[in-house]
Scaffold this active site. Structure first.
Site, PDB file in Angstrom:
ATOM      1  N   SER A  36       0.791  -1.227   0.000  1.00  0.00           N
ATOM      2  CA  SER A  36       0.000   0.000   0.000  1.00  0.00           C
ATOM      3  C   SER A  36       0.825   1.279   0.000  1.00  0.00           C
ATOM      4  CB  SER A  36      -0.931   0.022   1.225  1.00  0.00           C
ATOM      5  OG  SER A  36      -0.179  -0.072   2.425  1.00  0.00           O
ATOM      6  N   GLY A  90       9.669 -13.744   0.781  1.00  0.00           N
ATOM      7  CA  GLY A  90       9.406 -12.344   0.474  1.00  0.00           C
ATOM      8  C   GLY A  90      10.649 -11.485   0.657  1.00  0.00           C
ATOM      9  N   VAL A  91      10.937 -10.652  -0.324  1.00  0.00           N
ATOM     10  CA  VAL A  91      12.185  -9.884  -0.277  1.00  0.00           C
ATOM     11  C   VAL A  91      12.211  -8.925   0.896  1.00  0.00           C
ATOM     12  CG1 VAL A  91      11.412  -8.020  -1.822  1.00  0.00           C
ATOM     13  CG2 VAL A  91      13.853  -8.645  -1.723  1.00  0.00           C
ATOM     14  N   ASP A  92      11.054  -8.442   1.330  1.00  0.00           N
ATOM     15  CA  ASP A  92      11.032  -7.568   2.499  1.00  0.00           C
ATOM     16  C   ASP A  92      11.479  -8.331   3.749  1.00  0.00           C
ATOM     17  OD1 ASP A  92       8.710  -9.104   2.212  1.00  0.00           O
ATOM     18  OD2 ASP A  92       7.356  -7.523   2.897  1.00  0.00           O
ATOM     19  N   ARG A  93      11.056  -9.597   3.867  1.00  0.00           N
ATOM     20  CA  ARG A  93      11.522 -10.412   4.997  1.00  0.00           C
ATOM     21  C   ARG A  93      13.025 -10.659   4.906  1.00  0.00           C
ATOM     22  NH1 ARG A  93       8.037 -15.643   4.802  1.00  0.00           N
ATOM     23  NH2 ARG A  93       9.311 -16.191   6.626  1.00  0.00           N
ATOM     24  N   ASP A 135       7.931  -7.882  11.214  1.00  0.00           N
ATOM     25  CA  ASP A 135       7.471  -6.802  10.345  1.00  0.00           C
ATOM     26  C   ASP A 135       5.952  -6.768  10.449  1.00  0.00           C
ATOM     27  OD1 ASP A 135       6.987  -4.901   8.402  1.00  0.00           O
ATOM     28  OD2 ASP A 135       8.269  -5.827   6.889  1.00  0.00           O
ATOM     29  N   THR A 186       0.400  -4.921   6.699  1.00  0.00           N
ATOM     30  CA  THR A 186      -0.803  -5.602   6.218  1.00  0.00           C
ATOM     31  C   THR A 186      -0.788  -7.063   6.653  1.00  0.00           C
ATOM     32  OG1 THR A 186      -0.858  -4.119   4.311  1.00  0.00           O
ATOM     33  CG2 THR A 186      -2.144  -6.143   4.166  1.00  0.00           C
TER      34      THR A 186
END
Length: 238
Positions: A5, A94-97, A117, A120
């Site tokens: 988002s 997931g690349v954010d993880r 993290d 959402t």
């Protein structure tokens, strides 16, 4: 850092990470690129995103149009800088993880850690002191959890953004809200227990300030942890 988002952007200047923008992209991250501030003409552009390959091609075009250079993208890999991915298919993490783990590991190598993290989705990942990823979980975040409950019942939420606390609800809205809060806190506490008492505890994401009210004092709040991981990746990649 392009999430489901929002876009969060920062400029790395030596050891400093200077936030320059946080914008909602309303499902069109490509269009939102045009709203970001100007960059130094010499600065490389690094991107982390969760939007898939089709959107990535359009992001590349948008960045080239905005700053006349192609971006470089973060990827989840089997191992980097002593950090080892537990997934049998590393690219599916997931690349954010991956980046929040890499940020924590880069700052405090040879320390066990649990990294949360809270957005959402609520995610947690555990590292041992050798840099081996022990695994993690993905659960519904605060609002996602509330909406899931309401979508499966006849109740309507009058104010889904009302204040959370760590107690019990006294009406239907508060009960749904507190169920989401306590569910997230319980999942985080369980991940911390698996990581062990000596593990460092890191938390990031938009819901982190809300959740911190129900966590013990050992948690380190790092709002820019994905971007810190992206900076660490840029450094090691040259």
């Amino acid at each position: 850092d392009i999430g489901n988002s929002r876009i969060k952007a920062a400029i790395a200047r030596g050891d400093a990470l200077e936030p320059i923008a946080t914008v909602s992209h309303a499902g069109d991250a490509v269009a939102a690129i045009a709203t970001l501030p100007d960059l130094d003409a010499r600065a490389p552009v690094w991107i982390s995103h969760v939007l898939g390959p089709a959107t990535e091609a359009r992001l590349t075009e948008a960045v080239q149009a905005r700053w006349t250079r192609a971006p470089r993208y973060a990827r989840s890999v089997a191992g980097l800088g002593g950090l080892r991915n537990a997934y049998r298919e590393p690219e599916r993490l997931g690349v954010d993880r991956w980046l929040v783990m890499f940020a924590a590991w880069s700052e405090a190598p040879n320390r066990a850690a649990v990294i949360v993290d809270a957005g959402t989705a609520l995610t947690a990942d555990v590292l041992d002191a050798s840099g081996r990823h022990q695994g993690g979980f993905i659960a519904a975040g605060l609002l996602t959890s509330q909406r899931a409950v309401l979508g499966a019942t006849r109740f309507a939420m009058r104010n889904e953004h009302a204040r959370y606390d760590t107690g019990l609800g006294l009406d239907t809205e508060a009960c749904v809200r507190q169920g989401a809060m306590l569910g997230c806190l319980g999942a985080i506490d369980r991940a911390a227990a698996i990581a062990g008492a000596e593990a460092q505890r890191w938390i990031t994401g938009g819901d982190a300030p809300t959740l911190l009210a129900g966590l013990d004092a050992g948690w380190r709040h790092r709002p820019l942890l994905v971007l810190e991981g992206l900076r660490a990746l840029a450094r090691i990649s040259g």
